[in-house]
Design a protein around this motif. Structure first.
Motif, PDB file in Angstrom:
ATOM      1  N   ALA A 102       0.858  -1.186   0.000  1.00 14.17           N
ATOM      2  CA  ALA A 102       0.000   0.000   0.000  1.00 14.17           C
ATOM      3  C   ALA A 102       0.888   1.226   0.000  1.00 14.17           C
ATOM      4  N   TYR A 103       0.656   2.114  -0.956  1.00 13.88           N
ATOM      5  CA  TYR A 103       1.411   3.372  -1.011  1.00 13.88           C
ATOM      6  C   TYR A 103       0.434   4.520  -0.791  1.00 13.88           C
ATOM      7  N   ILE A 104       0.641   5.253   0.312  1.00 11.15           N
ATOM      8  CA  ILE A 104      -0.197   6.407   0.656  1.00 11.15           C
ATOM      9  C   ILE A 104       0.657   7.652   0.461  1.00 11.15           C
ATOM     10  N   PRO A 105       0.374   8.476  -0.538  1.00  9.82           N
ATOM     11  CA  PRO A 105       1.220   9.636  -0.819  1.00  9.82           C
ATOM     12  C   PRO A 105       1.032  10.745   0.207  1.00  9.82           C
ATOM     13  N   GLU A 106       2.032  11.605   0.292  1.00 10.92           N
ATOM     14  CA  GLU A 106       1.926  12.777   1.171  1.00 10.92           C
ATOM     15  C   GLU A 106       0.729  13.633   0.790  1.00 10.92           C
ATOM     16  N   SER A 107       0.394  13.630  -0.479  1.00  7.92           N
ATOM     17  CA  SER A 107      -0.739  14.421  -0.973  1.00  7.92           C
ATOM     18  C   SER A 107      -2.076  13.727  -0.747  1.00  7.92           C
ATOM     19  N   GLY A 108      -2.061  12.508  -0.183  1.00  5.00           N
ATOM     20  CA  GLY A 108      -3.287  11.752   0.018  1.00  5.00           C
ATOM     21  C   GLY A 108      -4.224  12.420   1.009  1.00  5.00           C
ATOM     22  N   VAL A 109      -5.497  12.177   0.833  1.00  2.30           N
ATOM     23  CA  VAL A 109      -6.524  12.776   1.687  1.00  2.30           C
ATOM     24  C   VAL A 109      -7.494  11.686   2.120  1.00  2.30           C
ATOM     25  N   HIS A 110      -8.363  12.024   3.058  1.00  2.00           N
ATOM     26  CA  HIS A 110      -9.469  11.134   3.387  1.00  2.00           C
ATOM     27  C   HIS A 110     -10.392  11.017   2.173  1.00  2.00           C
ATOM     28  N   CYS A 111     -10.937   9.820   1.980  1.00  2.27           N
ATOM     29  CA  CYS A 111     -11.850   9.550   0.870  1.00  2.27           C
ATOM     30  C   CYS A 111     -11.179   9.710  -0.487  1.00  2.27           C
ATOM     31  N   ALA A 112      -9.916   9.315  -0.577  1.00  2.00           N
ATOM     32  CA  ALA A 112      -9.208   9.371  -1.852  1.00  2.00           C
ATOM     33  C   ALA A 112      -9.609   8.198  -2.737  1.00  2.00           C
ATOM     34  N   SER A 113      -9.370   8.353  -4.043  1.00  2.00           N
ATOM     35  CA  SER A 113      -9.539   7.242  -4.967  1.00  2.00           C
ATOM     36  C   SER A 113      -8.446   6.204  -4.724  1.00  2.00           C
ATOM     37  N   SER A 114      -8.668   4.976  -5.196  1.00  2.00           N
ATOM     38  CA  SER A 114      -7.705   3.891  -5.031  1.00  2.00           C
ATOM     39  C   SER A 114      -7.428   3.247  -6.381  1.00  2.00           C
ATOM     40  N   VAL A 115      -6.147   3.041  -6.665  1.00  2.00           N
ATOM     41  CA  VAL A 115      -5.738   2.360  -7.884  1.00  2.00           C
ATOM     42  C   VAL A 115      -5.041   1.060  -7.490  1.00  2.00           C
ATOM     43  N   PHE A 116      -5.594  -0.059  -7.934  1.00  2.03           N
ATOM     44  CA  PHE A 116      -5.036  -1.386  -7.678  1.00  2.03           C
ATOM     45  C   PHE A 116      -4.299  -1.824  -8.941  1.00  2.03           C
ATOM     46  N   ILE A 117      -3.002  -2.127  -8.816  1.00  3.77           N
ATOM     47  CA  ILE A 117      -2.207  -2.482  -9.997  1.00  3.77           C
ATOM     48  C   ILE A 117      -1.557  -3.839  -9.800  1.00  3.77           C
ATOM     49  N   LEU A 118      -1.736  -4.708 -10.787  1.00  6.84           N
ATOM     50  CA  LEU A 118      -1.174  -6.054 -10.752  1.00  6.84           C
ATOM     51  C   LEU A 118       0.057  -6.097 -11.654  1.00  6.84           C
ATOM     52  N   PRO A 119       1.257  -6.224 -11.086  1.00  6.93           N
ATOM     53  CA  PRO A 119       2.491  -6.199 -11.882  1.00  6.93           C
ATOM     54  C   PRO A 119       2.702  -7.510 -12.631  1.00  6.93           C
ATOM     55  N   ILE A 164      -8.556   1.122   8.273  1.00  7.73           N
ATOM     56  CA  ILE A 164      -7.883   1.216   9.568  1.00  7.73           C
ATOM     57  C   ILE A 164      -6.701   2.183   9.523  1.00  7.73           C
ATOM     58  N   TYR A 165      -5.879   2.079   8.472  1.00 13.54           N
ATOM     59  CA  TYR A 165      -4.646   2.868   8.381  1.00 13.54           C
ATOM     60  C   TYR A 165      -4.767   4.035   7.406  1.00 13.54           C
ATOM     61  N   TYR A 166      -5.789   4.008   6.610  1.00 16.31           N
ATOM     62  CA  TYR A 166      -6.058   5.027   5.595  1.00 16.31           C
ATOM     63  C   TYR A 166      -7.559   5.013   5.371  1.00 16.31           C
ATOM     64  N   ASN A 167      -8.051   5.919   4.560  1.00 12.53           N
ATOM     65  CA  ASN A 167      -9.501   6.076   4.451  1.00 12.53           C
ATOM     66  C   ASN A 167      -9.913   6.248   2.990  1.00 12.53           C
ATOM     67  N   PRO A 168      -9.932   5.145   2.222  1.00  6.31           N
ATOM     68  CA  PRO A 168     -10.289   5.271   0.809  1.00  6.31           C
ATOM     69  C   PRO A 168     -11.783   5.480   0.603  1.00  6.31           C
ATOM     70  N   TYR A 169     -12.119   6.116  -0.508  1.00  7.05           N
ATOM     71  CA  TYR A 169     -13.523   6.225  -0.881  1.00  7.05           C
ATOM     72  C   TYR A 169     -13.961   4.884  -1.462  1.00  7.05           C
ATOM     73  N   PRO A 170     -15.042   4.300  -0.994  1.00  3.63           N
ATOM     74  CA  PRO A 170     -15.397   2.935  -1.398  1.00  3.63           C
ATOM     75  C   PRO A 170     -15.817   2.794  -2.847  1.00  3.63           C
ATOM     76  N   GLY A 171     -16.116   3.887  -3.521  1.00  4.63           N
ATOM     77  CA  GLY A 171     -16.599   3.769  -4.893  1.00  4.63           C
ATOM     78  C   GLY A 171     -15.549   3.951  -5.961  1.00  4.63           C
ATOM     79  N   ASN A 172     -14.647   4.880  -5.774  1.00  7.47           N
ATOM     80  CA  ASN A 172     -13.718   5.224  -6.845  1.00  7.47           C
ATOM     81  C   ASN A 172     -12.479   4.338  -6.789  1.00  7.47           C
ATOM     82  N   MET A 173     -12.652   3.087  -7.210  1.00  2.00           N
ATOM     83  CA  MET A 173     -11.572   2.114  -7.243  1.00  2.00           C
ATOM     84  C   MET A 173     -11.338   1.686  -8.691  1.00  2.00           C
TER      85      MET A 173
END
Length: 591
Positions: free
Chosen positions: A72-89, A146-155
């Motif tokens: 999990a990478y949480i950027p310094e610019s991250g906010v509550h309810c941020a979008s989430s990008v899941f990437i499979l290498p 628990i450790y961050y607060n993603p928005y549940p829709g914008n994945m």
């Protein structure tokens, strides 16, 4: 001598540069800290929305007897309810290697979204569809917030090379989770897998999984048989035209706009794209294009059965401006939308609607979630969306409302009063037409505001939230000198249940407002049904509906843009508070 000096200097410069670049691949990735009490106590009241944990961390999930990791990478610019990008290498590449080499870390830094990277077990992705359970487990773990607060829709889900096939399989089997899919490289989804998916029902038993749309962009240097079948699968799911328009090496298939849907809760935004491009090496510039021009344009939002896709505008696109105040030493913010009519006629008094977001949510997220700005423009009023303050919970502090007036937390009633005073100082507000609404904990806050500030608010109409803390009824600032119309909309499958017979807290809440507004008893209310909405009306002696309670068939714990329109057109617009402080309903005295 000078040449030797400059050679030495260049060596030093290169050495310093190498030291300054973080080498994630050669470093141990830590687990998240768990000092939640500490970070809550250290919250800066003038910068409360800053996330306590940023950087790269490792998490684990268990599928059966197997424990697997993801990053999990949480950027310094991250906010509550941020979008989430899941990437499979790709196979053979660790998440840390991928994050460092693909450019996605920099893109996340720039745009503030969270980055989650599932990892192939022992370096290799299985291509038979069994990896879907692992992807589902990763999504479920991130949803715990628990450790961050993603928005549940914008994945959004992406896959590279062998990871591309797994990303396609995951999107096909869990389409309600994803607002966008992009894959890089050859696709090897079997026809049997697609046929099996087509035979599975979605959240709506009348709709197959293969009929749930997801915006899709496939990037590959060739279109093999499996990729062609996958493209056809998504073209059918997304109901796109079979005629593409081309842009350089990209073929774009747009959704058909002919529909019986009113396009309020869901919109035809799931286009399908194919780009012929070599994907052997990472192209950070192209990756950024995928985010900027494709993924970030669409969001997925809660729906009664399947989730809903809608175009994302954000605060800037919606024309909403952020305002700030310091109230009792706490920085408080809100977004507001003022209709364009106010520019040409600034002296016209305008109604105001205050929208309280749900617990763990943000005012920014609610801009696109409920689209109140569209109603404000169409119906000519100001909409104000205050931001809750992060409070203690199971994990990092999350944005909340102090509905129980806990003295150690910010006073949200004082914040509400200060905010409205600020709006009134800048615009000509019709003080007889100020309304409040909210969802979930925001609904509780709307009811709290109606209890404490009936001299300011004319009516409260809210969704999926009732008074669950009896202490709210006994707070010293509750003002019973004014009647105030109340409408609560709950889902049949809401928290605690929807019906008054099932939900004791809901029944107590309705009975409180029945007594306060002097209407018929809870057993004497009238009933009518309109589509999925079961309405219960409680009128006073003058036959004025002062309390309404509605239960929506099949609906869970959520709200819809169509309900926001309903609240304005069927409720708020019918009530005013006259200069004597009395309620009028449809142009006549309520009592």
């Amino acid at each position: 001598m000078k040449r030797r000096f400059w050679s030495f200097l260049m060596i030093c410069v290169i050495a310093i540069s190498l030291v300054s670049i973080p080498n994630l691949a050669n470093s141990t990735v830590p687990a998240f800290p768990t000092n939640f009490e500490e970070v809550t106590n250290q919250l800066d009241p003038l910068d409360p929305m800053k996330l306590p944990y940023t950087g790269l961390y490792e998490q684990t999930v268990t599928i059966g007897n197997l424990t697997r990791t993801f990053k999990a990478y949480i950027p310094e610019s991250g906010v509550h309810c941020a979008s989430s990008v899941f990437i499979l290498p790709p196979n053979g590449e660790t998440a840390a290697d991928f994050i460092e080499g693909s450019g996605w870390m920099e893109i996340a830094d720039k745009n503030g979204f969270y980055l989650f990277v599932p990892e192939p077990f022992e370096g290799e992705w299985k291509q038979d569809g069994t990896e879907v359970d692992y992807i589902k487990a990763v999504v479920a773990e991130t949803a715990k917030r628990i450790y961050y607060n993603p928005y549940p829709g914008n994945m959004y889900i992406l896959g590279y090379q062998e990871g591309a096939t797994v990303a396609q399989q995951a999107a096909m089997r869990t389409p309600n989770s994803w607002a966008g899919l992009a894959t890089f490289g050859e696709i090897n989804v079997t026809e049997a897998f697609m046929m099996e998916t087509a035979g599975l029902a979605s959240n709506d038993p009348q709709v197959a999984l293969s009929e749930v749309p997801v915006p899709v962009w496939m990037i590959s240097n060739k279109l093999n048989d499996s990729a062609s079948a996958t493209l056809a699968y998504w073209m059918a799911a997304n109901n796109v035209s079979d005629q593409a328009y081309t842009l350089d090496d990209t073929f774009v298939y747009m959704p058909e706009l002919t529909t019986v849907d009113r396009m309020i809760d869901t919109q035809p935004v799931a286009k399908v794209q194919f780009t012929k491009k070599n994907t052997v090496k990472y192209d950070p510039e192209f990756n950024e294009q995928v985010w900027d021009e494709f993924l970030s344009k669409v969001g997925r939002f809660a729906g009664i059965t399947n989730t809903n896709l809608r175009a994302l505008l954000g605060e800037e696109g919606a024309g909403m401006a952020e305002q700030r105040l310091v109230v009792d030493g706490y920085k408080r913010t809100w977004y507001e939308y003022v209709p364009t009519s106010a520019q040409s006629n600034p002296d016209q008094p305008l109604p105001v609607v205050v929208v309280y977001h749900g617990g763990s949510q943000t005012s920014t997220a609610y801009i696109d979630y409920l689209q109140w700005y569209k109603i404000a423009e169409e119906r000519n009023f100001i909409v104000v969306m205050p931001q809750g303050y992060p409070l203690k919970r199971n994990g990092i502090p999350h944005p909340s409302w102090n509905v129980a007036a806990v003295p150690t937390a910010p006073d949200d009633i004082e914040f509400t009063k200060s905010m409205i005073e600020n709006v009134e100082s800048r615009y000509n507000v019709d003080q007889g037409k100020v309304y409040c609404t909210g969802q979930s904990m925001g609904s509780m806050m709307s009811l709290r505001a109606a209890m404490a500030l009936p001299d300011i608010f004319t009516a409260s109409g809210s969704t999926s939230g009732v008074i669950i803390n009896p202490a709210m009824y006994e707070l010293t600032d509750v003002n019973i000198d004014y009647e105030i119309p109340v409408w609560i909309i709950m889902g049949q499958n809401d928290i605690g249940g929807g019906s008054l017979a099932q939900n004791a807290a809901a029944k107590t809440t309705v009975e409180y407002w029945i007594e306060r507004n002097q209407t018929v008893t809870v057993d004497q209310g009238s009933y009518y049904k309109n589509g999925a909405y079961n309405h219960f009306m409680f009128v006073n002696d003058n036959n004025t509906p002062m309390v309404r309670y509605s239960v929506v068939d099949q609906k869970g714990h959520l709200c819809l843009p169509s309900e926001a329109w309903m609240l304005w057109d069927e409720f708020f617009s019918k009530y005013i508070r006259n200069e004597n402080g009395d309620i009028e309903f449809e142009g006549r005295a309520a009592n």
